[in-house]
Design a protein around this motif. Structure first.
Motif, mmCIF file in Angstrom:
data_model
loop_
_atom_site.group_PDB
_atom_site.id
_atom_site.type_symbol
_atom_site.label_atom_id
_atom_site.label_comp_id
_atom_site.label_asym_id
_atom_site.label_seq_id
_atom_site.Cartn_x
_atom_site.Cartn_y
_atom_site.Cartn_z
ATOM 1 N N GLY A 163 -11.584 33.488 61.741
ATOM 2 C CA GLY A 163 -11.038 32.183 61.380
ATOM 3 C C GLY A 163 -10.454 31.410 62.535
ATOM 4 O O GLY A 163 -9.887 30.328 62.339
ATOM 5 N N ARG A 164 -10.589 31.928 63.760
ATOM 6 C CA ARG A 164 -10.001 31.268 64.926
ATOM 7 C C ARG A 164 -11.090 30.814 65.896
ATOM 8 O O ARG A 164 -12.156 31.425 65.991
ATOM 9 N N ASP A 165 -10.790 29.772 66.637
ATOM 10 C CA ASP A 165 -11.650 29.344 67.740
ATOM 11 C C ASP A 165 -11.251 30.098 69.001
ATOM 12 O O ASP A 165 -10.085 30.472 69.179
ATOM 13 N N LEU A 166 -12.217 30.319 69.884
ATOM 14 C CA LEU A 166 -11.937 30.953 71.161
ATOM 15 C C LEU A 166 -11.758 29.894 72.234
ATOM 16 O O LEU A 166 -12.528 28.929 72.306
ATOM 17 N N SER A 167 -10.747 30.081 73.065
ATOM 18 C CA SER A 167 -10.520 29.196 74.198
ATOM 19 C C SER A 167 -10.285 30.064 75.430
ATOM 20 O O SER A 167 -9.695 31.144 75.336
ATOM 21 N N HIS A 168 -10.770 29.600 76.587
ATOM 22 C CA HIS A 168 -10.687 30.408 77.800
ATOM 23 C C HIS A 168 -10.130 29.590 78.954
ATOM 24 O O HIS A 168 -10.514 28.437 79.155
ATOM 25 N N ILE A 169 -9.220 30.219 79.680
ATOM 26 C CA ILE A 169 -8.599 29.580 80.833
ATOM 27 C C ILE A 169 -8.737 30.511 82.035
ATOM 28 O O ILE A 169 -8.542 31.722 81.905
ATOM 29 N N VAL A 170 -9.104 29.957 83.182
ATOM 30 C CA VAL A 170 -9.325 30.744 84.399
ATOM 31 C C VAL A 170 -8.602 30.072 85.560
ATOM 32 O O VAL A 170 -8.725 28.856 85.754
ATOM 33 N N LEU A 171 -7.848 30.851 86.298
ATOM 34 C CA LEU A 171 -7.189 30.383 87.520
ATOM 35 C C LEU A 171 -7.979 30.901 88.714
ATOM 36 O O LEU A 171 -8.247 32.096 88.812
ATOM 37 N N ARG A 172 -8.372 29.994 89.606
ATOM 38 C CA ARG A 172 -9.152 30.390 90.784
ATOM 39 C C ARG A 172 -8.391 30.061 92.062
ATOM 40 O O ARG A 172 -7.718 29.041 92.165
ATOM 41 N N ARG A 173 -8.566 30.936 93.053
ATOM 42 C CA ARG A 173 -8.108 30.680 94.412
ATOM 43 C C ARG A 173 -9.282 30.911 95.339
ATOM 44 O O ARG A 173 -9.933 31.957 95.264
#
Length: 395
Positions: free
Chosen positions: A60-70
């Motif tokens: 019942g949930r949407d997936l969201s993705h966050i990525v930190l890059r250096r």
């Protein structure tokens, strides 16, 4: 995506344009394959952060993705489970994340702080969601203290909605002879008995083995009068995971009948015991000792440095606590994690989440009391012998 010296517009999962304020942050810019490529670059990767766990265990949930890059390389990342109620708000949940221990380089607490700051800005402030995060970070003077400082700096509040995760973690950098020597005396005796009991062992990633262990787990739940989780959900996740991420199962049979089994996942450098159960017929054979030992051997042979025995509660389940403590080895102390943290967001999201949480807590309390009464009626006391381990959902 954003980058140093240049701010860019991205479109989030709900179709809104967002001007990023943090450098080198990507939000909702990848598909399933891309997320797994990112995950494979972290030592603290775990099954609760997989795309397929989110999709199957939380439909019942949407997936969201966050990525930190250096310098173009991911140094921190998180999968969030998002549920929205139009016109009111919603919740964004991070289970055992963010990931922030990249393979081949030291973990930097600044990266943990940066991705937590980015998540709060995106999900709590911009999207107006109740942000709840359960980091896979042990409490203590080192890493845990730095993580707690980061949460405090961001104004994240500690939640008492669920007790902090407690477990035993085996050190698998020791050689096998030392691991065996460090087992408790009770554990060594139990293992020796199981090794001489004529048990047949099968292991692998075949869904049929996991299905058989699911049946054992259902038997165990009925016998002990508890309801922890539906292990068949994890088996569905297993079927969907890419080959390199599938779980490993070990099952013991006696006279052709399954009597004990354990399922483990190994993503990154730390394995996690996912499911374990023993049939009535396996108790006098000490079958649980042998399948757990075989599972540990597989983890060690496949590069695992640590083996998380997945949850203990000395008060509620002292038998399992004793079993896991003896397996973890001499000198191994119970590990406690820092717990759950929240950024409540706007008032409507807060009321939505906390109101629902109160109802669920009341229902869970009534269910637990009913199960305890049923167990007592069946002469199954809370200190029943450790014939099965009962892993807990981390959140």
């Amino acid at each position: 995506m954003t980058s140093l010296g240049k701010r860019q517009i991205h479109t989030d999962a709900f179709g809104g344009d967002c001007l990023d304020a943090s450098p080198a942050v990507e939000i909702d810019r990848m598909d399933r394959g891309g997320w797994y490529t990112v995950m494979n670059g972290f030592d603290d990767a775990n099954i609760f952060q997989t795309w397929d766990f989110g999709r199957i265990a939380h439909p019942g949930r949407d997936l969201s993705h966050i990525v930190l890059r250096r310098d173009g390389q991911p140094v921190a990342a998180a999968q969030l489970l998002v549920r929205r109620v139009p016109g009111i708000g919603g919740i964004a949940l991070v289970m055992w994340g963010p990931l922030w221990r990249p393979k081949g380089r030291p973990a930097d607490p600044a990266d943990f702080l940066a991705i937590m700051e980015a998540m709060k800005a995106e999900y709590s402030v911009r999207r107006g969601l109740f942000l709840r995060v359960l980091p896979r970070v042990e409490d203590g003077a080192g890493e845990g203290a730095r993580a707690l400082s980061a949460m405090e700096a961001l104004g994240m509040r500690h939640s008492d909605a669920k007790a902090p995760y407690r477990t035993f973690i085996m050190d698998l950098t020791r050689d096998e002879a030392t691991i065996h020597k460090d087992l408790s005396r009770h554990w060594r005796r139990g293992l020796a008995k199981a090794e001489g009991a004529g048990l047949e062992i099968v292991e692998g990633s075949s869904p049929e083995i996991l299905d058989a262990i699911d049946d054992l787990f259902i038997q165990t739940q009925r016998r002990k009068g508890f309801r922890a989780f539906d292990s068949r959900t994890l088996t569905k996740v297993h079927r969907a995971l890419p080959d390199g991420m599938k779980m490993h199962a070990v099952m013991a049979s006696h006279n052709g009948e399954p009597v004990a089994g354990v399922v483990v996942s190994l993503l990154g450098d730390t394995a996690l015991m996912q499911n374990s159960a023993t049939a009535e017929a396996g108790l006098p054979l000490n079958a649980a000792f042998l399948v757990h030992w075989k599972a540990m051997q597989w983890v060690k042979a496949n590069g695992g440095k640590r083996y998380d025995l997945h949850g203990v509660n000395a008060q509620a389940n002292p038998g399992v606590h004793l079993f896991k403590r003896g397996f973890a080895g001499k000198g191994e102390e119970e590990r406690v994690f820092i717990g759950t943290f929240e950024a409540p967001g706007p008032m409507l999201s807060r009321l939505l989440v906390e109101g629902g949480q109160t109802v669920r807590t009341l229902a869970a309390t009534c269910t637990a009391q009913a199960s305890q009464m049923m167990a007592m009626a069946m002469n199954k006391g809370p200190a029943e012998r450790a014939d099965a381990t009962t892993p807990s959902n981390p959140v």
